[in-house]
Scaffold this motif. Structure first.
Motif, short mmCIF file in Angstrom:
data_model
loop_
_atom_site.label_atom_id
_atom_site.label_comp_id
_atom_site.label_asym_id
_atom_site.label_seq_id
_atom_site.Cartn_x
_atom_site.Cartn_y
_atom_site.Cartn_z
N SER A 248 0.86 -1.19 0.00
CA SER A 248 0.00 0.00 0.00
C SER A 248 0.89 1.24 0.00
O SER A 248 2.07 1.18 0.37
CB SER A 248 -0.93 0.02 1.22
N LEU A 249 0.32 2.36 -0.39
CA LEU A 249 1.08 3.62 -0.40
C LEU A 249 0.14 4.80 -0.29
O LEU A 249 -1.06 4.66 -0.52
CB LEU A 249 1.94 3.72 -1.65
N HIS A 250 0.70 5.95 0.03
CA HIS A 250 -0.09 7.16 0.18
C HIS A 250 -0.47 7.73 -1.19
O HIS A 250 0.23 7.53 -2.18
CB HIS A 250 0.69 8.21 0.97
N GLU A 251 -1.57 8.45 -1.20
CA GLU A 251 -2.07 9.05 -2.44
C GLU A 251 -1.02 9.93 -3.12
O GLU A 251 -0.89 9.93 -4.34
CB GLU A 251 -3.32 9.87 -2.12
N ASP A 252 -0.26 10.70 -2.33
CA ASP A 252 0.76 11.58 -2.89
C ASP A 252 1.80 10.79 -3.69
O ASP A 252 2.24 11.22 -4.76
CB ASP A 252 1.46 12.38 -1.79
N LEU A 253 2.19 9.63 -3.16
CA LEU A 253 3.18 8.80 -3.85
C LEU A 253 2.57 8.11 -5.06
O LEU A 253 3.26 7.88 -6.07
CB LEU A 253 3.76 7.76 -2.88
N LEU A 254 1.30 7.79 -4.95
CA LEU A 254 0.59 7.19 -6.09
C LEU A 254 0.64 8.14 -7.29
O LEU A 254 0.93 7.72 -8.42
CB LEU A 254 -0.86 6.89 -5.70
N ILE A 255 0.40 9.42 -7.00
CA ILE A 255 0.41 10.43 -8.05
C ILE A 255 1.83 10.71 -8.52
O ILE A 255 2.11 10.82 -9.71
CB ILE A 255 -0.26 11.72 -7.55
#
Length: 270
Positions: A31-38
């Motif tokens: 899993s990862l944070h939305e900021d890193l996803l973007i």
């Protein structure tokens, strides 16, 4: 691996779960944070190597520790050592802690010198602690010596003496059951334990009204004398009893003329 599905976590809408297809079924990978996803443009169908996955996990862990630190700082200013200790409890690695602290310093969210100055001001204005005690506390927080000295410069000798005088006047007033000298000695010892310097204590003692109220002193002497008389009367009498009581009262800081007055009173009772 090839990303087969991306879903939002139910308990944390800013975090996403990444899946890969294994034998026709979507299997959770990380899993990862939305900021890193973007930031990494993570998307369905994207292929990631094991090395890339490890790098993203590492970056995400640091991001989470950074977020925790920001929340930790929201309550009050913190020393670097306090944040490091906090992150250690959250199982952060030394490398992650170092990266987070560097980022916080760059953003001016952590500054040990500013923390020290604020700490000294707060303790000076809201507590009965002297500069030496505050210095010990800052040392325990691993603040550099040069920062501590600069911060303590605000705790001037004048302010220290003023604070001591207020404590002396408060403690040495009102009804007493001990000799004035004994109370004064205990007061000085207490002030030393609170971190006040010997020089400031002696200076304050010269400025405070240390005149002894004879009536109060005699009341305190009678209180102590009666206890001593009853104690020694079990084993001694006559001259030996009087000497025992006299010696004990003198050690407690009472003046000899007042002690003799008490002894004379006791003799009249016999």
């Amino acid at each position: 691996m090839i990303i087969s599905k991306i879903t939002t976590q139910k308990k944390n809408k800013s975090r996403y779960n990444i899946f890969q297809n294994v034998n026709g079924k979507d299997e959770y990978v990380f899993s990862l944070h939305e900021d890193l996803l973007i930031r990494h443009y993570i998307r369905k169908g994207m292929e990631l190597s094991d090395e890339q996955i490890q790098d993203i996990k590492k970056e995400d862990a640091i991001y989470q520790y950074y977020t925790l630190s920001i929340n930790y700082l929201s309550y009050r200013m913190r020393a670097k050592s306090e944040i490091a200790q906090y992150l250690k409890k959250k199982e952060a690695t030394e490398e992650a802690i170092e990266i987070v602290l560097k980022k916080l310093e760059e953003e001016r969210l952590v500054n040990d010198l500013q923390f020290s100055k604020a700490y000294v001001r707060t303790k000076m204005n809201t507590s009965n602690k002297g500069p030496n005690k505050i210095k010990q506390e800052l040392i325990m927080k691993q603040i550099p010596e040069v920062y501590i000295e600069e911060a303590l410069a605000e705790y001037t000798a004048e302010k220290e003496v003023e604070k001591i005088i207020k404590q002396m006047e408060k403690k040495l007033s009102g009804n007493r059951k001990k000799s004035f000298q004994q109370q004064l000695m205990q007061m000085k010892q207490s002030l030393m334990q609170k971190g006040f310097t010997h020089g400031a204590i002696e200076t304050a003692a010269q400025e405070v009204d240390l005149s002894v109220d004879e009536d109060e002193e005699m009341d305190a002497l009678r209180y102590q004398g009666e206890k001593l008389w009853n104690k020694h009367a079990r084993k001694h009498e006559g001259f030996q009893l009087k000497q025992k009581v006299l010696g004990s009262l003198y050690q407690k800081g009472f003046q000899m003329d007042l002690i003799q007055r008490f002894i004379d009173e006791k003799e009249e009772e016999l």
